[in-house]
Write a protein that holds these residues in place. Structure first.
Motif, PDB file in Angstrom:
ATOM      1  N   SER A 172      -8.962  -1.273   2.642  1.00 31.62           N
ATOM      2  CA  SER A 172      -8.573  -1.556   1.252  1.00 31.62           C
ATOM      3  C   SER A 172      -8.143  -0.304   0.489  1.00 31.62           C
ATOM      4  O   SER A 172      -7.446  -0.400  -0.516  1.00 31.62           O
ATOM      5  CB  SER A 172      -9.716  -2.256   0.511  1.00 31.62           C
ATOM      6  N   GLN A 173      -8.539   0.876   0.946  1.00 29.14           N
ATOM      7  CA  GLN A 173      -8.111   2.124   0.301  1.00 29.14           C
ATOM      8  C   GLN A 173      -6.838   2.705   0.922  1.00 29.14           C
ATOM      9  O   GLN A 173      -6.406   3.782   0.548  1.00 29.14           O
ATOM     10  CB  GLN A 173      -9.222   3.193   0.391  1.00 29.14           C
ATOM     11  N   GLY A 174      -6.262   2.006   1.893  1.00 30.36           N
ATOM     12  CA  GLY A 174      -5.043   2.475   2.533  1.00 30.36           C
ATOM     13  C   GLY A 174      -5.279   3.418   3.701  1.00 30.36           C
ATOM     14  O   GLY A 174      -4.333   4.008   4.217  1.00 30.36           O
TER      15      GLY A 174
END
Length: 172
Positions: free
Chosen positions: A138-140
């Motif tokens: 989700s943070q890349g």
């Protein structure tokens, strides 16, 4: 290691000539031995005959071969990754592999098998190539790669033969 159940255990026992009290674990071992020693059957044929929800990891100490498979539905969790020392690791919990492998872990793909002789293959779609798909959190952050069957690309390395002259012992 075997987790799960085989819904067609009785017919598989009959096919491999095994006694009625043989468990799923022993059936997997006997199927592996058939692939390795006696049968002209490709691994994808043997695995596709196993109906149920299962995951297994088999280590053949004599040949130093790892053979891993997961059913087509993939409901039983299995993750794999590469540790810092380049060792291949397997676990049912992703947290364990995250601690040992860092970002180099992913779910083991459903409908596939792995052996250190052949690499990762799909037994659900044996003529199709697998392609790596990057996994991102989700943070890349990159989390290694997952694998999917590429229905548009045939695997030219796989040639299926029929008959007793075929030697499939090298393909497991």
């Amino acid at each position: 290691m075997f987790q799960g159940t085989l819904e067609n255990l009785t017919p598989l026992r009959q096919e491999y000539g095994l006694m009625k009290n043989v468990s799923e674990v022993m059936l997997v071992i006997e199927a592996y031995k058939t692939l390795r020693d006696r049968g002209p059957f490709p691994a994808d044929k043997v695995l596709s005959e196993m109906n149920g929800q299962f995951v297994f990891i088999l280590y053949d100490a004599n040949n130093q071969t790892v053979f891993v498979a997961k059913d087509c539905e993939g409901k039983i969790p299995l993750y794999w990754g590469t540790a810092e020392d380049k060792a291949l690791a397997f676990s049912e919990t992703p947290e364990f592999l995250k601690a040992g492998c860092g970002k180099s872990f992913a779910p083991f793909p459903a409908g596939c098998y792995f052996s250190n002789n052949m690499g990762l293959r799909s037994y659900e779609h044996p003529l199709q190539k697998l392609k790596a798909v990057p996994r991102v959190d989700s943070q890349g952050q990159a989390l290694g790669a997952g694998f999917k069957v590429d229905m548009n690309t045939k695997d030219e390395d796989i040639i299926h033969r029929v008959g007793s002259e075929a030697n499939w012992s090298q393909s497991i």
